[in-house]
Design a protein around this motif. Structure first.
Motif, short mmCIF file in Angstrom:
data_model
loop_
_atom_site.label_atom_id
_atom_site.label_comp_id
_atom_site.label_asym_id
_atom_site.label_seq_id
_atom_site.Cartn_x
_atom_site.Cartn_y
_atom_site.Cartn_z
N MET A 44 17.96 11.02 17.19
CA MET A 44 19.15 10.22 15.49
C MET A 44 19.26 8.26 15.99
SD MET A 44 23.31 10.06 14.82
CE MET A 44 23.44 11.45 14.71
N GLU A 45 18.86 8.07 14.49
CA GLU A 45 18.28 6.20 15.50
C GLU A 45 20.10 5.18 15.38
OE1 GLU A 45 15.68 4.42 13.72
OE2 GLU A 45 14.34 6.71 13.29
N THR A 46 19.57 4.47 16.40
CA THR A 46 21.18 4.17 16.99
C THR A 46 20.94 2.70 16.51
OG1 THR A 46 20.52 4.95 18.87
CG2 THR A 46 22.31 5.96 17.77
N ALA A 47 19.43 2.76 17.16
CA ALA A 47 19.09 1.36 16.98
C ALA A 47 19.33 0.26 15.79
CB ALA A 47 17.91 0.95 17.32
N LYS A 48 19.88 -0.66 16.06
CA LYS A 48 20.51 -1.98 15.12
C LYS A 48 19.24 -2.90 14.48
CE LYS A 48 23.83 -6.01 14.84
NZ LYS A 48 24.98 -6.82 15.26
N VAL A 49 19.63 -3.13 13.51
CA VAL A 49 18.40 -3.50 12.94
C VAL A 49 18.99 -5.47 12.72
CG1 VAL A 49 17.39 -4.34 10.50
CG2 VAL A 49 18.13 -1.72 11.14
N MET A 50 17.81 -6.07 13.13
CA MET A 50 17.81 -7.50 13.68
C MET A 50 18.27 -7.59 12.40
SD MET A 50 15.27 -8.97 16.44
CE MET A 50 13.98 -7.87 15.94
N GLY A 51 18.84 -9.63 12.22
CA GLY A 51 19.53 -10.20 11.43
C GLY A 51 18.14 -10.85 10.71
N ARG A 52 17.94 -11.58 9.68
CA ARG A 52 17.16 -11.95 9.78
C ARG A 52 16.64 -13.32 10.38
NH1 ARG A 52 15.66 -10.68 4.32
NH2 ARG A 52 16.75 -9.41 3.03
N ARG A 53 18.29 -14.31 10.99
CA ARG A 53 17.08 -15.78 11.56
C ARG A 53 16.54 -15.08 13.20
NH1 ARG A 53 22.09 -19.64 10.56
NH2 ARG A 53 21.54 -20.22 7.56
N GLU A 54 17.20 -13.84 13.31
CA GLU A 54 16.96 -13.46 14.82
C GLU A 54 15.61 -13.18 14.20
OE1 GLU A 54 18.20 -9.81 18.38
OE2 GLU A 54 19.12 -10.47 16.04
N PHE A 55 15.46 -11.69 13.48
CA PHE A 55 13.76 -11.61 14.07
C PHE A 55 12.98 -12.43 13.14
CE2 PHE A 55 10.18 -10.14 10.53
CZ PHE A 55 10.08 -9.05 11.50
N ILE A 56 13.53 -13.36 12.29
CA ILE A 56 12.38 -14.85 12.20
C ILE A 56 11.92 -15.35 13.34
CG2 ILE A 56 12.18 -16.89 10.99
CD1 ILE A 56 13.34 -15.80 8.85
N TRP A 57 12.51 -15.53 14.52
CA TRP A 57 12.62 -15.65 15.87
C TRP A 57 11.78 -15.32 16.04
CZ3 TRP A 57 12.28 -20.07 18.26
CH2 TRP A 57 12.32 -20.27 19.90
N LEU A 58 12.15 -13.98 16.23
CA LEU A 58 11.31 -13.38 17.31
C LEU A 58 10.23 -13.33 16.77
CD1 LEU A 58 10.40 -10.71 19.69
CD2 LEU A 58 11.46 -9.19 17.74
N ALA A 59 9.51 -13.10 15.34
CA ALA A 59 8.42 -12.76 14.61
C ALA A 59 7.51 -14.76 14.72
CB ALA A 59 8.43 -13.12 13.55
N THR A 60 8.46 -15.61 15.59
CA THR A 60 7.80 -17.02 14.90
C THR A 60 7.67 -17.10 16.90
OG1 THR A 60 8.83 -18.03 13.38
CG2 THR A 60 8.04 -18.96 14.88
N LYS A 61 7.97 -16.50 17.71
CA LYS A 61 8.14 -16.67 19.27
C LYS A 61 6.93 -15.37 19.19
CE LYS A 61 10.73 -14.56 21.89
NZ LYS A 61 11.95 -13.73 22.44
N LEU A 62 6.50 -14.19 18.97
CA LEU A 62 4.52 -13.76 18.87
C LEU A 62 3.94 -14.03 18.40
CD1 LEU A 62 6.43 -10.08 18.42
CD2 LEU A 62 5.45 -11.05 20.69
N ALA A 63 3.91 -14.78 16.83
CA ALA A 63 2.74 -15.84 16.17
C ALA A 63 1.94 -17.21 16.56
CB ALA A 63 3.53 -15.79 14.70
N ILE A 64 2.84 -17.40 17.67
CA ILE A 64 3.23 -19.08 17.85
C ILE A 64 1.61 -18.76 18.47
CG2 ILE A 64 3.57 -21.15 17.90
CD1 ILE A 64 6.54 -20.98 16.59
N PRO A 65 2.38 -18.66 19.46
CA PRO A 65 1.01 -18.11 20.37
C PRO A 65 -0.27 -17.77 20.09
CG PRO A 65 3.62 -17.61 21.95
CD PRO A 65 3.66 -17.99 20.20
N ILE A 66 -0.33 -16.78 19.27
CA ILE A 66 -0.99 -16.45 18.92
C ILE A 66 -1.80 -17.61 17.93
CG2 ILE A 66 -2.63 -14.80 17.29
CD1 ILE A 66 -0.48 -12.65 18.58
N MET A 67 -1.23 -17.94 17.66
CA MET A 67 -1.79 -19.22 16.37
C MET A 67 -2.51 -19.89 17.35
SD MET A 67 1.65 -19.24 13.85
CE MET A 67 1.13 -20.28 13.30
N ILE A 68 -1.63 -20.72 18.38
CA ILE A 68 -2.76 -21.71 19.63
C ILE A 68 -4.22 -20.62 19.56
CG2 ILE A 68 -1.99 -22.71 21.23
CD1 ILE A 68 1.01 -22.92 20.60
#
Length: 456
Positions: free
Chosen positions: A1-25
């Motif tokens: 059963m799925e119990t994990a909570k979906v991240m809010g948009r701001r929280e998700f954008i922060w996570l995606a950016t945190k992963l993407a920026i070092p890769i971009m660098i």
């Protein structure tokens, strides 16, 4: 059963950016390393710049193999990391390390001993061929080291360790630029070696990357390269690696060979188009850094969620990553427009008048190709591969690139003998032809799978 909570948009954008920026660098610095070769060879001659650009098309095919192996490494590592199985992550790294070394050795042998035949593929200009042979024989030594850093840093990124790969690229850039300048301008009493000096700088930079990766593995220990896993049997894990890796490798090789075919067609049109394209490719790679960074982050996000068996979250996050990638692709296009006049001015005394006129136009054409590439990369390399589905991209690129795009460009250049800019325009539309089929596959969501196993 799925119990994990979906991240809010701001929280998700922060996570995606945190992963993407070092890769971009990291992507930015890798691009700057390649740019330094092209820019500094402008001080040698247009022919030297064209020769290195054409020779690097062979290296690009090897990079495509690395990208495929890195894709399998990244997907498997991220899913097992999400599951909490670090031991299997290190087994995957050992397996990928072994495969990359063997592949690198084969490409070294072909490029070192068969450099003349490689250059005949891309050009019929004798002077360009001779310079390209000299460059390729030296730069082929990088192949023996590139696989080590490529595979290991992809594994680190997949488990969220994104700082060290960026540090490695910074050091590599500094070494490469410094040695390029030293050998081109004859600093510190060194001889002026021209195109060979640029190749030596590239070799040294790649050696430094490999040494840093090995030292980090020994000292830091987030994910280690272990001898026992390099030489040990991989069993069912090897089959899983091949299931993801072979289609990914085939996909990237097919795409890379098509890109090389594009370059070969341009090469037979003339050196003016080759030189203009060499500069345009350099600039489009700068514009593509952001969208490729977010596309790579998509693989990590999707794979990690699927490894946790959070299927619905993966579906939602995939849609969010696609929208982010489209946005940053458009921003990349704006960056290219801003860079365009400066590049034209910089090369005004380094390219012929014809090449310069080509450059101004094709830099505009590459903008819409960048957006198309960003979308397709996010879906094919990010979402589909993150879900363990590498076959669709392989099939799509094989059928479309070789059944439609390459033949159309060849017909335009050699049969209808269209103006070089029309030939380039046909090439620039390749990403949009396959896009409807890619979106159709994405919206079916059959690509989302948890591919981890127990008791490996």
């Amino acid at each position: 059963m799925e119990t994990a909570k979906v991240m809010g948009r701001r929280e998700f954008i922060w996570l995606a950016t945190k992963l993407a920026i070092p890769i971009m660098i990291q992507n930015l610095i890798s691009t700057l390393v390649n740019m330094s070769d092209t820019v500094m060879l402008g001080y040698v001659s247009q022919t030297a710049m064209s020769a290195s650009s054409l020779a690097n098309n062979f290296t690009f095919v090897l990079f495509c193999l690395y990208f495929g192996m890195s894709a399998a490494t990244s997907v498997l590592c991220a899913q097992y990391w999400g599951k909490g199985d670090k031991t299997t992550v290190e087994k995957i790294v050992g397996l990928a390390f072994k495969l990359s070394v063997v592949t690198s050795a084969l490409f070294f042998a072909v490029s070192f001993f068969g450099a003349r035949y490689v250059m005949y593929i891309f050009s019929d200009n004798p002077e360009t061929i001779e310079l390209g042979i000299k460059y390729l024989r030296v730069v082929s030594c990088t192949y023996l080291f590139m696989g080590i850093s490529q595979v290991y840093t992809s594994a680190l990124r997949s488990v969220g360790k994104v700082v060290f790969p960026s540090v490695t690229c910074v050091v590599s850039l500094i070494v490469n630029v410094f040695l390029n300048a030293t050998f081109i301008f004859g600093w510190f009493g060194m001889p002026k070696l021209g195109i060979i000096g640029v190749a030596l700088g590239t070799v040294t930079a790649r050696v430094v990357e490999a040494v840093m990766s090995i030292m980090y593995s020994l000292i830091k220990g987030d994910v280690r390269i272990r001898i026992k896993y390099i030489f040990g049997k991989s069993g069912v894990l090897f089959k899983d690696f091949l299931k993801i890796g072979l289609p990914a490798v085939a996909n990237d090789v097919v795409w890379g060979l098509a890109a090389s075919a594009f370059a070969a067609i341009l090469g037979h049109i003339g050196d003016d188009m080759v030189a203009a394209n060499a500069v345009a490719v350099m600039v489009v790679n700068v514009g593509a850094i952001a969208c490729r960074g977010f596309a790579n982050a998509t693989t990590i996000v999707i794979s990690t969620e699927l490894g946790k068996n959070n299927i619905e979250q993966a579906k939602i996050y995939g849609g969010r990553m696609l929208r982010l990638t489209i946005a940053v692709s458009l921003i990349g296009g704006v960056v290219m427009l801003i860079i365009r006049p400066f590049m034209i001015q910089y090369y005004s005394d380094k390219l012929t008048e014809t090449a310069l006129s080509y450059l101004g136009t094709i830099m505009i054409m590459t903008i819409w190709r960048l957006v198309g590439e960003g979308i397709n990369t996010c879906l094919i390399c990010g979402c589909f591969r993150g879900g363990g589905d590498s076959k669709y991209g392989m099939i799509m690129d094989t059928v479309y690139m070789w059944g439609v795009a390459v033949p159309l460009m060849a017909l335009a250049a050699f049969v209808f003998k269209l103006h070089p800019l029309w030939v380039y325009f046909i090439m620039s539309m390749d990403e949009f032809g396959k896009m409807p089929f890619v979106f159709h596959h994405y919206l079916k969501f059959k690509w989302m799978k948890n591919i981890t196993r127990d008791n490996l």
